[in-house]
Scaffold this motif. Sequence first.
Motif, PDB file in Angstrom:
ATOM      1  N   PHE A 159       0.809  -1.211   0.000  1.00 58.69           N
ATOM      2  CA  PHE A 159       0.000   0.000   0.000  1.00 58.69           C
ATOM      3  C   PHE A 159       0.848   1.268   0.000  1.00 58.69           C
ATOM      4  O   PHE A 159       0.601   2.188  -0.793  1.00 58.69           O
ATOM      5  N   TYR A 160       1.843   1.349   0.872  1.00 57.05           N
ATOM      6  CA  TYR A 160       2.630   2.581   0.991  1.00 57.05           C
ATOM      7  C   TYR A 160       3.404   2.882  -0.284  1.00 57.05           C
ATOM      8  O   TYR A 160       3.519   4.034  -0.695  1.00 57.05           O
ATOM      9  N   GLN A 161       3.947   1.853  -0.926  1.00 62.72           N
ATOM     10  CA  GLN A 161       4.673   2.074  -2.167  1.00 62.72           C
ATOM     11  C   GLN A 161       3.752   2.604  -3.260  1.00 62.72           C
ATOM     12  O   GLN A 161       4.103   3.557  -3.970  1.00 62.72           O
ATOM     13  N   LEU A 162       2.573   1.990  -3.394  1.00 63.69           N
ATOM     14  CA  LEU A 162       1.625   2.433  -4.409  1.00 63.69           C
ATOM     15  C   LEU A 162       1.084   3.827  -4.095  1.00 63.69           C
ATOM     16  O   LEU A 162       0.914   4.661  -4.987  1.00 63.69           O
ATOM     17  N   MET A 163       0.814   4.080  -2.827  1.00 62.47           N
ATOM     18  CA  MET A 163       0.303   5.390  -2.413  1.00 62.47           C
ATOM     19  C   MET A 163       1.316   6.487  -2.706  1.00 62.47           C
ATOM     20  O   MET A 163       0.986   7.519  -3.309  1.00 62.47           O
ATOM     21  N   PHE A 164       2.565   6.254  -2.317  1.00 66.56           N
ATOM     22  CA  PHE A 164       3.589   7.279  -2.502  1.00 66.56           C
ATOM     23  C   PHE A 164       3.921   7.472  -3.980  1.00 66.56           C
ATOM     24  O   PHE A 164       4.065   8.606  -4.452  1.00 66.56           O
ATOM     25  N   GLY A 165       4.027   6.383  -4.723  1.00 66.70           N
ATOM     26  CA  GLY A 165       4.337   6.489  -6.145  1.00 66.70           C
ATOM     27  C   GLY A 165       3.269   7.231  -6.921  1.00 66.70           C
ATOM     28  O   GLY A 165       3.574   8.104  -7.745  1.00 66.70           O
TER      29      GLY A 165
END
Length: 310
Positions: A170-176
């Motif tokens: 989730f965090y990777q997709l959210m930040f990207g």
Amino acid sequence: MRAVPVKPKSSLMYRIMKHKILYLMLLPCIAFFIIFSYIPMGGVILAFKEYQFNKGILGSPWIGFEYFKAFFSNYQSGQLIRNTLLISCIKMFLGLPFPILLALMFNEIRSKRFRGITQSIAYLPHFLSWVIVVGLMQRIFAPDTGIINELITFFGGDGSTFFMMESKYFYQLMFGSHIWQSIGWDSIIYLAAIAGISPELYEAAKIDGASKWREIWHITLPGMRLTIAILFILGLGNILQAGFDQIYLMRTPGNMEVADILDTYIIRVGLQNGQYGYATAVGLMQGLIGLILVISANRASKRFLDESVW
């Protein structure tokens, strides 16, 4: 003949009359904030009342700070605050250098045509709603048929991973997705700050034999310091607002433990469950904490960096 008194040039009315066209242009902006920001602030009294439809806001009984006590005694409050702060800090601190670096790269492009094309491409995602962006992400990261999973399958891996459903991605997709959508638009402000730096400083640096990296480090970045400080201070006001549109659309049953934030909680208990006073109390807490952080950061910046918003 009686002399007509001349208003001092430093008076407020003199400045208003002198720049009346600019003030007229400012009126729609002032009207917008009055109508959509200041007038609705009267509704914050719901945070201290037990709202009843038949009595209205003013006629409903006062209950004091009961809603605030109820929120902090709720077993979900700790997780909601933690998720909100973590997402906001990731966006604010990790995302801060990206638009600055992009602005520096745009500033070094000498071809006006190429710079115009690349800037337009970088700005375009800002005009896409999060509904479209998250829809694209669901297509790209879909199991089996998504582009990413097809590439994984092509190279011999397991291409059935549902990235949008698992909390560890989730965090990777959210930040990207946040960087992709905002980096181009945010770089405009930094480009304006760079444009305000005197060209004589660069000419003097070239005469002294400074390299391009030295010019960026000793001239460009210090010239952007005020803009960076102001945007960072203003950004602290939204530290408990992690971006409702993006997070609400990215939430799935699989990542709910890390994607449920204060904004989504307010919508859920306020609009869906009809607990208007309780939701108002949580929203008021967000605003007050943001105000305290902005004031504290502004004072700290003024004291240590000699730069501040006011």
